[in-house]
Motif scaffolding. Sequence first.
Motif, PDB file in Angstrom:
ATOM      1  N   LEU A 109     -43.209 -21.318  36.468  1.00  0.00           N
ATOM      2  CA  LEU A 109     -44.301 -22.276  37.031  1.00  0.00           C
ATOM      3  C   LEU A 109     -45.583 -21.302  37.569  1.00  0.00           C
ATOM      4  CD1 LEU A 109     -42.533 -25.394  38.825  1.00  0.00           C
ATOM      5  CD2 LEU A 109     -43.530 -25.111  36.404  1.00  0.00           C
ATOM      6  N   TRP A 110     -45.397 -20.042  37.865  1.00  0.00           N
ATOM      7  CA  TRP A 110     -46.349 -19.493  38.663  1.00  0.00           C
ATOM      8  C   TRP A 110     -46.928 -18.056  37.663  1.00  0.00           C
ATOM      9  CZ3 TRP A 110     -47.255 -21.938  42.766  1.00  0.00           C
ATOM     10  CH2 TRP A 110     -46.068 -22.597  43.317  1.00  0.00           C
ATOM     11  N   VAL A 111     -46.506 -18.168  36.395  1.00  0.00           N
ATOM     12  CA  VAL A 111     -47.317 -17.204  35.537  1.00  0.00           C
ATOM     13  C   VAL A 111     -48.748 -17.323  35.509  1.00  0.00           C
ATOM     14  CG1 VAL A 111     -47.208 -16.405  33.102  1.00  0.00           C
ATOM     15  CG2 VAL A 111     -45.062 -17.038  33.980  1.00  0.00           C
ATOM     16  N   GLY A 112     -49.429 -16.010  35.563  1.00  0.00           N
ATOM     17  CA  GLY A 112     -50.773 -16.298  35.692  1.00  0.00           C
ATOM     18  C   GLY A 112     -51.336 -16.791  36.910  1.00  0.00           C
ATOM     19  N   LYS A 113     -50.706 -17.122  38.020  1.00  0.00           N
ATOM     20  CA  LYS A 113     -51.477 -17.703  39.099  1.00  0.00           C
ATOM     21  C   LYS A 113     -51.970 -16.788  40.126  1.00  0.00           C
ATOM     22  CE  LYS A 113     -50.543 -22.293  38.513  1.00  0.00           C
ATOM     23  NZ  LYS A 113     -50.121 -22.286  37.042  1.00  0.00           N
ATOM     24  N   TRP A 114     -51.995 -15.415  39.535  1.00  0.00           N
ATOM     25  CA  TRP A 114     -52.901 -14.501  40.506  1.00  0.00           C
ATOM     26  C   TRP A 114     -54.399 -14.743  40.292  1.00  0.00           C
ATOM     27  CZ3 TRP A 114     -56.029 -11.326  37.256  1.00  0.00           C
ATOM     28  CH2 TRP A 114     -55.433 -11.187  35.900  1.00  0.00           C
ATOM     29  N   LYS A 115     -54.513 -15.330  39.093  1.00  0.00           N
ATOM     30  CA  LYS A 115     -56.118 -15.817  39.189  1.00  0.00           C
ATOM     31  C   LYS A 115     -56.320 -16.846  39.975  1.00  0.00           C
ATOM     32  CE  LYS A 115     -55.370 -14.604  33.834  1.00  0.00           C
ATOM     33  NZ  LYS A 115     -55.332 -15.220  32.660  1.00  0.00           N
ATOM     34  N   THR A 116     -55.443 -17.668  40.521  1.00  0.00           N
ATOM     35  CA  THR A 116     -55.881 -18.764  41.203  1.00  0.00           C
ATOM     36  C   THR A 116     -54.950 -18.947  42.309  1.00  0.00           C
ATOM     37  OG1 THR A 116     -54.556 -20.191  39.775  1.00  0.00           O
ATOM     38  CG2 THR A 116     -56.873 -20.143  39.657  1.00  0.00           C
ATOM     39  N   PRO A 117     -55.029 -17.792  43.239  1.00  0.00           N
ATOM     40  CA  PRO A 117     -54.135 -17.720  44.411  1.00  0.00           C
ATOM     41  C   PRO A 117     -54.066 -18.906  45.202  1.00  0.00           C
ATOM     42  CG  PRO A 117     -55.479 -15.685  44.251  1.00  0.00           C
ATOM     43  CD  PRO A 117     -56.212 -16.901  43.494  1.00  0.00           C
ATOM     44  N   GLU A 118     -55.122 -19.786  45.113  1.00  0.00           N
ATOM     45  CA  GLU A 118     -54.804 -21.014  46.117  1.00  0.00           C
ATOM     46  C   GLU A 118     -53.744 -21.991  45.671  1.00  0.00           C
ATOM     47  OE1 GLU A 118     -58.171 -21.657  42.981  1.00  0.00           O
ATOM     48  OE2 GLU A 118     -57.464 -20.146  44.432  1.00  0.00           O
ATOM     49  N   ALA A 119     -53.248 -21.746  44.306  1.00  0.00           N
ATOM     50  CA  ALA A 119     -52.135 -22.598  43.770  1.00  0.00           C
ATOM     51  C   ALA A 119     -50.886 -22.323  44.726  1.00  0.00           C
ATOM     52  CB  ALA A 119     -51.898 -22.042  42.401  1.00  0.00           C
ATOM     53  N   PHE A 120     -50.779 -21.354  45.828  1.00  0.00           N
ATOM     54  CA  PHE A 120     -49.511 -21.385  46.225  1.00  0.00           C
ATOM     55  C   PHE A 120     -49.906 -21.859  47.565  1.00  0.00           C
ATOM     56  CE2 PHE A 120     -49.518 -17.755  43.401  1.00  0.00           C
ATOM     57  CZ  PHE A 120     -48.383 -17.426  43.031  1.00  0.00           C
ATOM     58  N   ASP A 121     -50.804 -22.555  48.107  1.00  0.00           N
ATOM     59  CA  ASP A 121     -51.127 -23.032  49.204  1.00  0.00           C
ATOM     60  C   ASP A 121     -50.022 -24.102  49.763  1.00  0.00           C
ATOM     61  OD1 ASP A 121     -53.206 -21.518  49.637  1.00  0.00           O
ATOM     62  OD2 ASP A 121     -54.792 -23.167  49.328  1.00  0.00           O
ATOM     63  N   ASP A 122     -49.567 -24.724  48.777  1.00  0.00           N
ATOM     64  CA  ASP A 122     -48.395 -26.028  49.167  1.00  0.00           C
ATOM     65  C   ASP A 122     -47.033 -25.386  49.132  1.00  0.00           C
ATOM     66  OD1 ASP A 122     -50.327 -27.731  49.317  1.00  0.00           O
ATOM     67  OD2 ASP A 122     -50.302 -28.592  47.487  1.00  0.00           O
ATOM     68  N   LEU A 123     -46.804 -23.881  48.968  1.00  0.00           N
ATOM     69  CA  LEU A 123     -45.419 -23.434  48.647  1.00  0.00           C
ATOM     70  C   LEU A 123     -45.109 -22.836  50.145  1.00  0.00           C
ATOM     71  CD1 LEU A 123     -43.127 -22.571  46.638  1.00  0.00           C
ATOM     72  CD2 LEU A 123     -44.306 -20.314  46.579  1.00  0.00           C
ATOM     73  N   ARG A 124     -44.017 -23.017  50.610  1.00  0.00           N
ATOM     74  CA  ARG A 124     -43.633 -22.533  51.827  1.00  0.00           C
ATOM     75  C   ARG A 124     -42.656 -21.393  51.884  1.00  0.00           C
ATOM     76  NH1 ARG A 124     -40.488 -27.288  54.339  1.00  0.00           N
ATOM     77  NH2 ARG A 124     -39.299 -27.028  52.549  1.00  0.00           N
ATOM     78  N   LEU A 125     -42.620 -20.434  52.743  1.00  0.00           N
ATOM     79  CA  LEU A 125     -41.901 -19.359  52.867  1.00  0.00           C
ATOM     80  C   LEU A 125     -40.438 -19.763  52.824  1.00  0.00           C
ATOM     81  CD1 LEU A 125     -41.835 -16.085  53.271  1.00  0.00           C
ATOM     82  CD2 LEU A 125     -41.615 -16.521  55.827  1.00  0.00           C
ATOM     83  N   ASP A 126     -40.025 -21.022  53.310  1.00  0.00           N
ATOM     84  CA  ASP A 126     -38.691 -21.574  53.226  1.00  0.00           C
ATOM     85  C   ASP A 126     -38.176 -21.741  51.868  1.00  0.00           C
ATOM     86  OD1 ASP A 126     -38.508 -21.351  55.885  1.00  0.00           O
ATOM     87  OD2 ASP A 126     -38.814 -23.295  56.216  1.00  0.00           O
ATOM     88  N   ASP A 127     -39.063 -21.691  50.973  1.00  0.00           N
ATOM     89  CA  ASP A 127     -38.919 -22.319  49.536  1.00  0.00           C
ATOM     90  C   ASP A 127     -38.581 -20.900  48.884  1.00  0.00           C
ATOM     91  OD1 ASP A 127     -39.610 -24.876  50.156  1.00  0.00           O
ATOM     92  OD2 ASP A 127     -41.820 -24.366  49.484  1.00  0.00           O
ATOM     93  N   LEU A 128     -38.688 -19.761  49.363  1.00  0.00           N
ATOM     94  CA  LEU A 128     -38.426 -18.630  48.519  1.00  0.00           C
ATOM     95  C   LEU A 128     -37.028 -17.946  49.274  1.00  0.00           C
ATOM     96  CD1 LEU A 128     -41.751 -16.975  49.191  1.00  0.00           C
ATOM     97  CD2 LEU A 128     -41.199 -18.360  47.604  1.00  0.00           C
TER      98      LEU A 128
END
Length: 206
Positions: A109-128
């Motif tokens: 789901l995160w492939v290529g998201k380096w182009k839009t870093p704001e896509a990670f804003d809703d992800l939490r460290l606890d999810d990793l």
Amino acid sequence: MKKIALMFTTFALMVGCRTSSKTDAELDELFMMMQGSFSSEQQAAKDSAYYYISLHMYPIWEDRGHFLYVEQALHTLPDRPYRQRIFELRRVDQNTLSSHSYVLPNDTLWVGKWKTPEAFDDLRLDDLKEREGCELRLVKQDDGSFKGSTGDKTCESSLLGAAYATSQVVIDDQKLISWDRGFDKEGNQVWGAEKGGYIFDKIVMY
């Protein structure tokens, strides 16, 4: 005695302020060096033992600390990265920094998201999931670069029959040299470059 104690406290605070300032500056410096897009094209053109690999490292969660989204792929298969991670940089002690590695949930789901870093804003460290034992310890060198490695046999790996993996890195403001290898229980190398690390030249500054 009170005067002496006050002088000592003032001196300690001054030293602490200088140390804190240096610490923050050094961590920020490494963080900036790691940001951008990198390529091993030049190395691959000179030596067929190395693949042409693209590496992207871009900051996310800028209000939470020093985090980077990392994506690595063969240049011919940019939409099929073989490595996706989130790195977190931390201070270990006065001279040492560390880079901790986290695995993403549903990494496709995160492939290529380096182009839009704001896509990670809703992800939490606890999810990793942290790859415990795989953190890099890095120390600044006299030439301004940072050099480090993982611990001895601390990073477990089952890739291609490996029992553990090691990483050695050198980072400066122009390139990143990364030597990742996997070893079996007997200490025989089962994957990774054999002659030395991959040389990733920085091609895009963040």
